[in-house]
Design a protein around this motif. Structure first.
Motif, PDB file in Angstrom:
ATOM      1  N   GLY A   1    -108.120 -74.720 -32.887  1.00 48.73           N
ATOM      2  CA  GLY A   1    -106.779 -75.255 -32.996  1.00 48.73           C
ATOM      3  C   GLY A   1    -106.561 -75.977 -34.298  1.00 48.73           C
ATOM      4  N   ALA A   2    -105.338 -76.331 -34.566  1.00 45.06           N
ATOM      5  CA  ALA A   2    -104.997 -76.941 -35.835  1.00 45.06           C
ATOM      6  C   ALA A   2    -105.295 -78.418 -35.870  1.00 45.06           C
ATOM      7  N   GLY A   3    -105.314 -79.052 -34.717  1.00 47.68           N
ATOM      8  CA  GLY A   3    -105.473 -80.494 -34.698  1.00 47.68           C
ATOM      9  C   GLY A   3    -106.653 -80.910 -33.849  1.00 47.68           C
ATOM     10  N   VAL A   4    -106.806 -82.231 -33.720  1.00 52.79           N
ATOM     11  CA  VAL A   4    -107.836 -82.792 -32.865  1.00 52.79           C
ATOM     12  C   VAL A   4    -107.379 -82.685 -31.413  1.00 52.79           C
ATOM     13  N   SER A   5    -108.232 -82.196 -30.562  1.00 51.41           N
ATOM     14  CA  SER A   5    -107.873 -82.122 -29.151  1.00 51.41           C
ATOM     15  C   SER A   5    -108.808 -82.989 -28.328  1.00 51.41           C
ATOM     16  N   GLN A   6    -108.260 -83.517 -27.242  1.00 58.42           N
ATOM     17  CA  GLN A   6    -109.034 -84.369 -26.358  1.00 58.42           C
ATOM     18  C   GLN A   6    -108.786 -83.954 -24.919  1.00 58.42           C
ATOM     19  N   SER A   7    -109.817 -84.125 -24.106  1.00 53.10           N
ATOM     20  CA  SER A   7    -109.654 -83.832 -22.688  1.00 53.10           C
ATOM     21  C   SER A   7    -110.517 -84.770 -21.857  1.00 53.10           C
ATOM     22  N   PRO A   8    -110.062 -85.097 -20.637  1.00 51.69           N
ATOM     23  CA  PRO A   8    -108.739 -84.764 -20.117  1.00 51.69           C
ATOM     24  C   PRO A   8    -107.666 -85.623 -20.777  1.00 51.69           C
ATOM     25  N   SER A   9    -106.420 -85.319 -20.538  1.00 50.48           N
ATOM     26  CA  SER A   9    -105.355 -86.151 -21.091  1.00 50.48           C
ATOM     27  C   SER A   9    -105.203 -87.426 -20.273  1.00 50.48           C
ATOM     28  N   ASN A  10    -105.467 -87.311 -18.992  1.00 54.68           N
ATOM     29  CA  ASN A  10    -105.434 -88.469 -18.095  1.00 54.68           C
ATOM     30  C   ASN A  10    -106.638 -88.430 -17.177  1.00 54.68           C
ATOM     31  N   LYS A  11    -107.180 -89.603 -16.905  1.00 57.35           N
ATOM     32  CA  LYS A  11    -108.304 -89.695 -15.986  1.00 57.35           C
ATOM     33  C   LYS A  11    -108.158 -90.958 -15.150  1.00 57.35           C
ATOM     34  N   VAL A  12    -108.140 -90.753 -13.844  1.00 56.94           N
ATOM     35  CA  VAL A  12    -108.107 -91.886 -12.925  1.00 56.94           C
ATOM     36  C   VAL A  12    -109.444 -91.901 -12.191  1.00 56.94           C
ATOM     37  N   THR A  13    -110.082 -93.034 -12.177  1.00 51.93           N
ATOM     38  CA  THR A  13    -111.378 -93.126 -11.534  1.00 51.93           C
ATOM     39  C   THR A  13    -111.489 -94.427 -10.768  1.00 51.93           C
ATOM     40  N   GLU A  14    -112.484 -94.494  -9.944  1.00 48.45           N
ATOM     41  CA  GLU A  14    -112.726 -95.706  -9.184  1.00 48.45           C
ATOM     42  C   GLU A  14    -113.754 -96.580  -9.892  1.00 48.45           C
ATOM     43  N   LYS A  15    -113.588 -97.843  -9.742  1.00 49.19           N
ATOM     44  CA  LYS A  15    -114.535 -98.800 -10.329  1.00 49.19           C
ATOM     45  C   LYS A  15    -115.957 -98.437  -9.921  1.00 49.19           C
ATOM     46  N   GLY A  16    -116.843 -98.442 -10.920  1.00 50.58           N
ATOM     47  CA  GLY A  16    -118.244 -98.142 -10.671  1.00 50.58           C
ATOM     48  C   GLY A  16    -118.639 -96.706 -10.949  1.00 50.58           C
ATOM     49  N   LYS A  17    -117.650 -95.813 -11.077  1.00 48.71           N
ATOM     50  CA  LYS A  17    -117.952 -94.414 -11.373  1.00 48.71           C
ATOM     51  C   LYS A  17    -118.162 -94.220 -12.871  1.00 48.71           C
ATOM     52  N   ASP A  18    -118.851 -93.137 -13.217  1.00 52.19           N
ATOM     53  CA  ASP A  18    -119.044 -92.770 -14.619  1.00 52.19           C
ATOM     54  C   ASP A  18    -117.958 -91.778 -15.036  1.00 52.19           C
ATOM     55  N   VAL A  19    -117.555 -91.852 -16.309  1.00 55.77           N
ATOM     56  CA  VAL A  19    -116.581 -90.886 -16.823  1.00 55.77           C
ATOM     57  C   VAL A  19    -117.057 -90.339 -18.165  1.00 55.77           C
ATOM     58  N   GLU A  20    -116.642 -89.116 -18.448  1.00 50.13           N
ATOM     59  CA  GLU A  20    -116.930 -88.476 -19.733  1.00 50.13           C
ATOM     60  C   GLU A  20    -115.625 -88.021 -20.356  1.00 50.13           C
ATOM     61  N   LEU A  21    -115.449 -88.401 -21.592  1.00 52.72           N
ATOM     62  CA  LEU A  21    -114.254 -88.023 -22.339  1.00 52.72           C
ATOM     63  C   LEU A  21    -114.688 -87.128 -23.495  1.00 52.72           C
ATOM     64  N   ARG A  22    -113.897 -86.077 -23.739  1.00 48.70           N
ATOM     65  CA  ARG A  22    -114.306 -85.093 -24.734  1.00 48.70           C
ATOM     66  C   ARG A  22    -113.353 -85.075 -25.919  1.00 48.70           C
ATOM     67  N   CYS A  23    -113.922 -84.828 -27.083  1.00 44.81           N
ATOM     68  CA  CYS A  23    -113.125 -84.716 -28.312  1.00 44.81           C
ATOM     69  C   CYS A  23    -113.564 -83.486 -29.096  1.00 44.81           C
ATOM     70  N   ASP A  24    -112.589 -82.655 -29.460  1.00 39.06           N
ATOM     71  CA  ASP A  24    -112.839 -81.513 -30.338  1.00 39.06           C
ATOM     72  C   ASP A  24    -112.183 -81.800 -31.688  1.00 39.06           C
ATOM     73  N   PRO A  25    -112.967 -82.080 -32.712  1.00 42.33           N
ATOM     74  CA  PRO A  25    -112.371 -82.428 -34.009  1.00 42.33           C
ATOM     75  C   PRO A  25    -111.843 -81.191 -34.725  1.00 42.33           C
ATOM     76  N   ILE A  26    -111.160 -81.448 -35.810  1.00 37.03           N
ATOM     77  CA  ILE A  26    -110.689 -80.359 -36.659  1.00 37.03           C
ATOM     78  C   ILE A  26    -111.899 -79.698 -37.305  1.00 37.03           C
ATOM     79  N   SER A  27    -111.901 -78.380 -37.305  1.00 37.67           N
ATOM     80  CA  SER A  27    -113.018 -77.637 -37.878  1.00 37.67           C
ATOM     81  C   SER A  27    -113.221 -78.019 -39.340  1.00 37.67           C
ATOM     82  N   GLY A  28    -114.473 -78.327 -39.680  1.00 39.24           N
ATOM     83  CA  GLY A  28    -114.769 -78.696 -41.062  1.00 39.24           C
ATOM     84  C   GLY A  28    -114.753 -80.179 -41.321  1.00 39.24           C
ATOM     85  N   HIS A  29    -114.244 -80.946 -40.374  1.00 37.61           N
ATOM     86  CA  HIS A  29    -114.235 -82.406 -40.525  1.00 37.61           C
ATOM     87  C   HIS A  29    -115.590 -82.946 -40.091  1.00 37.61           C
ATOM     88  N   THR A  30    -116.286 -83.542 -41.033  1.00 39.69           N
ATOM     89  CA  THR A  30    -117.644 -83.989 -40.740  1.00 39.69           C
ATOM     90  C   THR A  30    -117.693 -85.377 -40.118  1.00 39.69           C
TER      91      THR A  30
END
Lengths: 118, 111
Positions: A1-30
């Motif tokens: 894609g042309a820009g930075v993408s992130q997922s999920p866009s929204n995350k609702v969780t309960e206190k004490g749970k673990d979460v993982e957030l993802r980021c796909d940077p622009i290709s070539g950006h070090t």
């Protein structure tokens, strides 16, 4: 894609749970950054990756927060044992490292992941 | 990194020129001045960057006096779509390049 993408866009969780957030940077950006933005506040720096160098973790608020990046691609921010104060928008940004243009260090931000901890 | 001070909020009307001033009294020799814009539910977007004097692009102008202790972002003929938060950042653009954001200036453009 042309820009930075992130997922999920929204995350609702309960206190004490673990979460993982993802980021796909622009290709070539070090360089890749994670920031946190609480409601009505400016952004707080969390962590910075540049190539194969050791990441700058100076902004991570506690040892419950960690992040990984594989090479110069995807990054994952993990929050363990989430707390209500972790509720915020988590933003990822990437940039080209180095260069001599006027807009040196222009960072390109993704849309963020809105995390709500109940 | 140099601390910045900017107004918390500003109001304007469509078609007017808006000037947002940022103070950065402790700016260092290697520091650049950068402005970002953030719309609701979006990540910040780079607007303009400068070191001294005046910089102009298709979106805005940035005025920096000789002592560099302040800077003014100028938005010509604003429209409703310019309603956003504007952040002034000062720092060495080398090194890690991590950005230190303050609370920014919330600009409300009215019809």
């Amino acid at each position: 894609g042309a820009g930075v993408s992130q997922s999920p866009s929204n995350k609702v969780t309960e206190k004490g749970k673990d979460v993982e957030l993802r980021c796909d940077p622009i290709s070539g950006h070090t360089a890749l950054y994670w920031y946190r933005q609480r409601l009505g506040q400016g952004l707080e720096f969390l962590i910075y990756f540049q190539g194969n160098s050791a990441p700058d973790k100076s902004g991570l608020p506690s040892d419950r927060f960690s992040a990984e990046r594989t090479g110069e691609s995807v990054s994952t921010l993990t929050i363990q044992r989430t707390q209500q104060e972790d509720s915020a928008v988590y933003l990822c940004a990437s940039r080209v490292f180095g260069g001599g243009s006027v807009s040196y260090n222009e960072q390109f931000f993704g849309p963020g992941t809105r995390l709500t901890v109940l | 990194l140099a601390k910045t001070t900017q107004p918390i909020s500003m109001d304007s009307y469509e078609g007017q020129e808006v000037n947002i001033t940022c103070s950065h009294n402790n700016i260092a020799t290697n520091d650049y001045i950068t402005w970002y814009q953030q719309f609701p539910s979006q990540g910040p977007r780079f607007i303009i960057q400068g070191y001294k004097t005046k910089v102009t692009n298709e979106v805005a102008s940035l005025f920096i006096p000789a002592d560099r202790k302040s800077s003014t972002l100028s938005l010509p003929r604003v429209s409703l779509s310019d309603t956003a938060v504007y952040y002034c950042l000062v720092g060495d653009i080398g090194g890690t390049g991590k950005l230190i954001f303050g609370q920014g200036t919330t600009l409300q453009v009215k019809p």
